[in-house]
Design a protein around this motif. Structure first.
Motif, short mmCIF file in Angstrom:
data_model
loop_
_atom_site.label_atom_id
_atom_site.label_comp_id
_atom_site.label_asym_id
_atom_site.label_seq_id
_atom_site.Cartn_x
_atom_site.Cartn_y
_atom_site.Cartn_z
N MET A 1 -27.34 100.55 48.56
CA MET A 1 -27.34 101.74 47.69
C MET A 1 -28.15 102.86 48.34
O MET A 1 -29.27 102.62 48.79
N PRO A 2 -27.58 104.08 48.44
CA PRO A 2 -28.37 105.19 49.00
C PRO A 2 -29.47 105.58 48.02
O PRO A 2 -29.34 105.37 46.82
N ALA A 3 -30.55 106.17 48.52
CA ALA A 3 -31.65 106.57 47.65
C ALA A 3 -31.17 107.64 46.68
O ALA A 3 -30.45 108.56 47.07
N PRO A 4 -31.56 107.52 45.40
CA PRO A 4 -31.26 108.61 44.47
C PRO A 4 -32.01 109.86 44.90
O PRO A 4 -32.96 109.79 45.66
N HIS A 5 -31.53 111.02 44.41
CA HIS A 5 -32.15 112.28 44.85
C HIS A 5 -32.76 113.09 43.72
O HIS A 5 -33.57 113.97 43.96
N GLU A 6 -32.31 112.82 42.48
CA GLU A 6 -32.69 113.73 41.42
C GLU A 6 -33.73 113.11 40.49
O GLU A 6 -33.47 112.12 39.82
N GLU A 7 -34.89 113.71 40.47
CA GLU A 7 -35.98 113.25 39.61
C GLU A 7 -35.64 113.53 38.15
O GLU A 7 -35.20 114.62 37.80
N LEU A 8 -35.86 112.52 37.29
CA LEU A 8 -35.67 112.74 35.86
C LEU A 8 -36.91 113.44 35.30
O LEU A 8 -38.02 112.96 35.47
N ARG A 9 -36.68 114.59 34.66
CA ARG A 9 -37.82 115.34 34.09
C ARG A 9 -37.98 114.96 32.63
O ARG A 9 -37.01 114.85 31.89
N ARG A 10 -39.21 114.77 32.20
CA ARG A 10 -39.50 114.38 30.82
C ARG A 10 -40.55 115.31 30.25
O ARG A 10 -41.55 115.61 30.90
N ALA A 11 -40.32 115.74 29.01
CA ALA A 11 -41.35 116.54 28.32
C ALA A 11 -42.48 115.59 27.91
O ALA A 11 -42.22 114.52 27.37
N PRO A 12 -43.74 115.96 28.18
CA PRO A 12 -44.85 115.03 27.94
C PRO A 12 -44.98 114.55 26.49
O PRO A 12 -45.23 113.37 26.27
N LEU A 13 -44.78 115.42 25.50
CA LEU A 13 -45.05 115.00 24.12
C LEU A 13 -44.05 113.96 23.61
O LEU A 13 -44.46 112.89 23.16
N PRO A 14 -42.72 114.23 23.71
CA PRO A 14 -41.80 113.16 23.29
C PRO A 14 -41.98 111.88 24.11
O PRO A 14 -41.80 110.78 23.58
N ASN A 15 -42.34 112.04 25.35
CA ASN A 15 -42.57 110.85 26.18
C ASN A 15 -43.73 110.02 25.62
O ASN A 15 -43.63 108.80 25.48
N ALA A 16 -44.82 110.69 25.26
CA ALA A 16 -45.98 109.99 24.71
C ALA A 16 -45.63 109.34 23.37
O ALA A 16 -46.04 108.21 23.08
N GLY A 85 -32.80 99.18 38.13
CA GLY A 85 -32.65 99.24 39.57
C GLY A 85 -33.64 100.18 40.23
O GLY A 85 -34.54 100.72 39.60
N GLY A 86 -33.42 100.36 41.52
CA GLY A 86 -34.33 101.21 42.30
C GLY A 86 -34.77 100.48 43.54
O GLY A 86 -34.24 99.41 43.88
N GLY A 87 -35.73 101.06 44.25
CA GLY A 87 -36.19 100.40 45.46
C GLY A 87 -37.08 101.30 46.28
O GLY A 87 -37.40 102.44 45.90
N TYR A 88 -37.46 100.73 47.43
CA TYR A 88 -38.24 101.48 48.42
C TYR A 88 -37.31 101.77 49.58
O TYR A 88 -36.65 100.85 50.09
N TRP A 89 -37.25 103.02 50.00
CA TRP A 89 -36.41 103.42 51.12
C TRP A 89 -37.29 103.76 52.32
O TRP A 89 -37.93 104.83 52.33
N PRO A 90 -37.35 102.88 53.31
CA PRO A 90 -38.25 103.12 54.45
C PRO A 90 -37.91 104.39 55.22
O PRO A 90 -38.80 105.06 55.73
N ASP A 91 -36.61 104.73 55.29
CA ASP A 91 -36.24 105.93 56.06
C ASP A 91 -36.82 107.19 55.43
O ASP A 91 -37.11 108.16 56.12
N TRP A 96 -37.98 105.01 44.48
CA TRP A 96 -37.25 105.53 43.33
C TRP A 96 -37.04 104.37 42.37
O TRP A 96 -36.46 103.35 42.77
N LEU A 97 -37.51 104.51 41.14
CA LEU A 97 -37.37 103.44 40.15
C LEU A 97 -36.64 104.00 38.93
O LEU A 97 -36.99 105.07 38.42
N ALA A 98 -35.64 103.25 38.46
CA ALA A 98 -34.83 103.70 37.32
C ALA A 98 -35.71 104.02 36.12
O ALA A 98 -36.68 103.31 35.83
#
Ligand code: ZN
Length: 232
Positions: A1-16, A85-91, A96-98
């Protein structure tokens, strides 16, 4: 699986707030009800709580030696939009962790998954372990061959090898073994002595053995031979 590229953004308050809900659900619901809740949440692709990468690094490496924690903190650790899913990409030298690991696998599991990936990063970025990886983990494989006959004196380790690690089939390779040992064994006394010494700098902060970089076996790595060397 290629490394994902897009970071998921979360608003801090609903996340908490989601963290409160998730911790409560894990505490009070039966396993069946928790599974039902997860299925319901997944229909709307909901993540109750997603630990920000840097905070997850801190939590996953709690209790590890200070230099290991300091190295781990250098790791770019991203969350992305997926249930698992997810993983460590040495390259890219990134993890990136789901985003769904907390909600769909649990708050304990996310620390273990992060810890495992971080020890892939540590192996790649700590010069002496990296040198061993570059030699096909020759030193580690020698240590394992030496440890086989004493394995029965370390029942938790033996049972983890046979009941968990080797059950992964082709995934039970030396790279995964390396990341799994510090993740699953926080007390080196549970490991056969040569294995405990090999991992001591990462787990207990002990020194490298004087012969860590010497006397390396030269045989090429072979998965079946590696797995045989682990079997009691
Ligand atoms: Zn891995």
């Amino acid at each position: 699986m290629p490394a994902p590229h897009e970071e998921l953004r979360r608003a801090p308050l609903p996340n908490a707030m989601g963290h409160v809900v998730l911790a409560f659900a894990e505490r009070v619901l039966s396993p069946g009800d928790l599974a039902g809740l997860r299925e319901q949440l997944w229909r709307s692709r909901t993540y109750l709580y997603v630990t920000p990468g840097p905070a997850l690094v801190q939590r996953a490496l709690e209790g590890f030696p200070p230099d290991v924690r300091a190295l781990g903190e250098r790791c770019p650790f991203h969350r992305y939009d997926a249930r698992g899913g997810g993983g460590y990409w040495p390259d890219r030298n990134e993890i990136w962790l789901a985003a769904g690991v907390e909600t769909y696998e649990g708050l304990r599991q996310v620390r273990l998954s992060a810890c495992h990936e971080l020890f892939h990063f540590v192996c790649w970025n700590e010069p002496r372990y990296r040198a061993d990886e570059d030699r096909g983990f020759a030193r580690l494989r020698r240590v394992l061959a030496q440890s086989r006959e004493v394995m029965n004196a370390y029942p938790r380790y033996r049972d983890w090898i046979t009941g968990s690690f080797l059950r992964q089939g082709d995934h039970a390779n030396v790279v995964e073994y390396f990341a799994d040992i510090p993740t699953n064994f926080r007390d080196v006394a549970e490991l056969p002595p040569a294995i405990a010494t090999h991992f001591a700098p990462l787990i207990s902060g002990g020194p490298f053995s004087p012969d860590f970089d010497r006397d390396l076996i030269a045989e090429p790595y072979d998965l079946a031979a590696f797995q045989r060397s682990l079997s009691p």
